[in-house]
Write a protein that holds these residues in place. Structure first.
Motif, PDB file in Angstrom:
ATOM      1  N   ARG A 222     -12.591   7.156   4.322  1.00 20.57           N
ATOM      2  CA  ARG A 222     -11.472   6.393   3.768  1.00 20.57           C
ATOM      3  C   ARG A 222     -10.171   7.155   3.969  1.00 20.57           C
ATOM      4  O   ARG A 222     -10.192   8.364   4.160  1.00 20.57           O
ATOM      5  CB  ARG A 222     -11.673   6.169   2.264  1.00 20.57           C
ATOM      6  N   GLU A 223      -9.069   6.436   3.868  1.00 18.04           N
ATOM      7  CA  GLU A 223      -7.743   7.076   3.879  1.00 18.04           C
ATOM      8  C   GLU A 223      -7.443   7.497   2.440  1.00 18.04           C
ATOM      9  O   GLU A 223      -6.639   6.881   1.744  1.00 18.04           O
ATOM     10  CB  GLU A 223      -6.686   6.118   4.414  1.00 18.04           C
ATOM     11  N   VAL A 224      -8.109   8.542   2.008  1.00 17.07           N
ATOM     12  CA  VAL A 224      -8.135   8.936   0.600  1.00 17.07           C
ATOM     13  C   VAL A 224      -6.743   9.169   0.029  1.00 17.07           C
ATOM     14  O   VAL A 224      -6.431   8.705  -1.074  1.00 17.07           O
ATOM     15  CB  VAL A 224      -9.022  10.190   0.415  1.00 17.07           C
ATOM     16  N   LEU A 225      -5.897   9.869   0.753  1.00 11.91           N
ATOM     17  CA  LEU A 225      -4.585  10.208   0.191  1.00 11.91           C
ATOM     18  C   LEU A 225      -3.646   9.009   0.102  1.00 11.91           C
ATOM     19  O   LEU A 225      -2.625   9.080  -0.588  1.00 11.91           O
ATOM     20  CB  LEU A 225      -3.941  11.345   0.987  1.00 11.91           C
TER      21      LEU A 225
ATOM     22  N   TRP B 203       0.837  -1.200   0.000  1.00 12.60           N
ATOM     23  CA  TRP B 203       0.000   0.000   0.000  1.00 12.60           C
ATOM     24  C   TRP B 203       0.875   1.254   0.000  1.00 12.60           C
ATOM     25  O   TRP B 203       0.584   2.233  -0.680  1.00 12.60           O
ATOM     26  CB  TRP B 203      -0.921  -0.016   1.212  1.00 12.60           C
ATOM     27  N   GLU B 204       1.973   1.218   0.725  1.00  9.34           N
ATOM     28  CA  GLU B 204       2.867   2.384   0.794  1.00  9.34           C
ATOM     29  C   GLU B 204       3.698   2.569  -0.466  1.00  9.34           C
ATOM     30  O   GLU B 204       3.864   3.692  -0.951  1.00  9.34           O
ATOM     31  CB  GLU B 204       3.845   2.222   1.970  1.00  9.34           C
ATOM     32  N   ARG B 205       4.265   1.462  -0.982  1.00 14.85           N
ATOM     33  CA  ARG B 205       5.280   1.562  -2.035  1.00 14.85           C
ATOM     34  C   ARG B 205       4.895   0.939  -3.364  1.00 14.85           C
ATOM     35  O   ARG B 205       5.517   1.242  -4.384  1.00 14.85           O
ATOM     36  CB  ARG B 205       6.562   0.848  -1.577  1.00 14.85           C
ATOM     37  N   GLY B 206       3.992  -0.014  -3.358  1.00 14.21           N
ATOM     38  CA  GLY B 206       3.709  -0.795  -4.544  1.00 14.21           C
ATOM     39  C   GLY B 206       4.568  -2.055  -4.566  1.00 14.21           C
ATOM     40  O   GLY B 206       5.477  -2.227  -3.749  1.00 14.21           O
ATOM     41  N   TYR B 207       4.263  -2.931  -5.487  1.00 21.20           N
ATOM     42  CA  TYR B 207       4.943  -4.226  -5.557  1.00 21.20           C
ATOM     43  C   TYR B 207       6.397  -4.093  -5.995  1.00 21.20           C
ATOM     44  O   TYR B 207       7.305  -4.631  -5.371  1.00 21.20           O
ATOM     45  CB  TYR B 207       4.178  -5.140  -6.524  1.00 21.20           C
TER      46      TYR B 207
ATOM     47  N   GLY C  93      -4.847   6.211  -1.142  1.00 22.97           N
ATOM     48  CA  GLY C  93      -5.384   5.507  -2.299  1.00 22.97           C
ATOM     49  C   GLY C  93      -5.995   4.179  -1.897  1.00 22.97           C
ATOM     50  O   GLY C  93      -5.934   3.768  -0.748  1.00 22.97           O
ATOM     51  N   CYS C  94      -6.605   3.524  -2.850  1.00 27.17           N
ATOM     52  CA  CYS C  94      -7.191   2.214  -2.620  1.00 27.17           C
ATOM     53  C   CYS C  94      -6.059   1.181  -2.594  1.00 27.17           C
ATOM     54  O   CYS C  94      -5.249   1.137  -3.524  1.00 27.17           O
ATOM     55  CB  CYS C  94      -8.170   1.874  -3.742  1.00 27.17           C
ATOM     56  N   PRO C  95      -5.998   0.352  -1.559  1.00 21.89           N
ATOM     57  CA  PRO C  95      -4.904  -0.613  -1.491  1.00 21.89           C
ATOM     58  C   PRO C  95      -4.936  -1.655  -2.612  1.00 21.89           C
ATOM     59  O   PRO C  95      -3.903  -2.232  -2.943  1.00 21.89           O
ATOM     60  CB  PRO C  95      -5.082  -1.269  -0.115  1.00 21.89           C
ATOM     61  N   VAL C  96      -6.096  -1.868  -3.211  1.00 21.21           N
ATOM     62  CA  VAL C  96      -6.182  -2.789  -4.346  1.00 21.21           C
ATOM     63  C   VAL C  96      -6.006  -2.012  -5.650  1.00 21.21           C
ATOM     64  O   VAL C  96      -5.211  -2.386  -6.513  1.00 21.21           O
ATOM     65  CB  VAL C  96      -7.518  -3.557  -4.345  1.00 21.21           C
ATOM     66  N   GLY C  97      -6.730  -0.912  -5.783  1.00 23.05           N
ATOM     67  CA  GLY C  97      -6.650  -0.119  -7.007  1.00 23.05           C
ATOM     68  C   GLY C  97      -5.251   0.382  -7.306  1.00 23.05           C
ATOM     69  O   GLY C  97      -4.849   0.474  -8.472  1.00 23.05           O
ATOM     70  N   ARG C  98      -4.480   0.691  -6.268  1.00 23.07           N
ATOM     71  CA  ARG C  98      -3.109   1.173  -6.486  1.00 23.07           C
ATOM     72  C   ARG C  98      -2.249   0.136  -7.195  1.00 23.07           C
ATOM     73  O   ARG C  98      -1.283   0.478  -7.876  1.00 23.07           O
ATOM     74  CB  ARG C  98      -2.462   1.558  -5.155  1.00 23.07           C
TER      75      ARG C  98
END
Length: 196
Positions: free
Chosen positions: A92-95, A21-25, A97-102
């Motif tokens: 939501r924790e808008v800033l 969620w923080e950095r991406g895969y 982002g969506c943990p799946v959508g990101r």
């Protein structure tokens, strides 16, 4: 040093969820996962075949949590419109982002059949739950008969996901808030005129 509560496997999954969620895969290294989990060097390969396998477990866990929150909104009391509004207007924790959508912005996720499937399946499940609420509203004569449930569900999902993108780009949650309020107004217009 491993954490005192839970299992090493659980800590690896939770740490991976946070880092994705923080950095991406792509930007999440096995070393960062092990450090965050407080786990030893061989721990990941003891429980998982590698980074992709661990990421898939973490993403499935994230998806389950997201779907559970969505179900709370959509299965609550009230009309179909009220339940859709609860989903759209939920805090939501808008800033972040969506943990799946990101994950859709990460080329390595989209290049992995396993990881891409987790993302696609999550959105399919979300869409299905929203369609069910819209169909329930149509069965109860809440919505105009011209409503196409799958199209309206995709619109609702697109507003939420696009709202995240706009808010993150602006560094301000206001665009997200405007987008979901706009979606609520749009849903209000799909109501049958004699429904209050």
């Amino acid at each position: 040093m491993p954490r005192a509560d839970g299992t090493t496997r659980d800590h690896l999954i939770e740490s991976t969820r946070e880092l994705l969620w923080e950095r991406g895969y792509t930007a999440t290294s096995p070393r960062a996962i092990l450090d965050r989990a407080g786990a030893g060097q061989g721990s990941m390969y003891h429980h998982f075949t590698g980074k992709e396998d661990l990421a898939a477990a973490a993403m499935r866990d994230t998806a389950q949590q997201l779907l559970a929150r969505t179900e709370t909104d959509l299965a609550g009391d009230g009309s179909a419109l009220e339940r859709l509004k609860a989903y759209l207007l939920r805090q939501r924790e808008v800033l972040r982002g969506c943990p799946v959508g990101r994950m859709t912005g990460d080329a390595e996720v989209l290049g992995s059949a396993v990881l891409q499937h987790v993302v696609a399946a999550t959105f399919d499940e979300l869409r299905g739950r929203i369609v069910a609420v819209i169909c329930d509203g149509m069965d109860n004569d809440e919505f105009d008969g011209s409503v196409q449930p799958a199209e309206l569900a995709d619109t609702v999902l697109a507003v939420v996901q696009g709202g995240y993108v706009l808010a993150r780009a602006a560094g301000d949650p206001a665009p997200f808030d405007r987008a979901v309020r706009g979606a609520v107004a749009m849903l209000e217009h799909t109501r049958k005129k004699d429904v209050r």
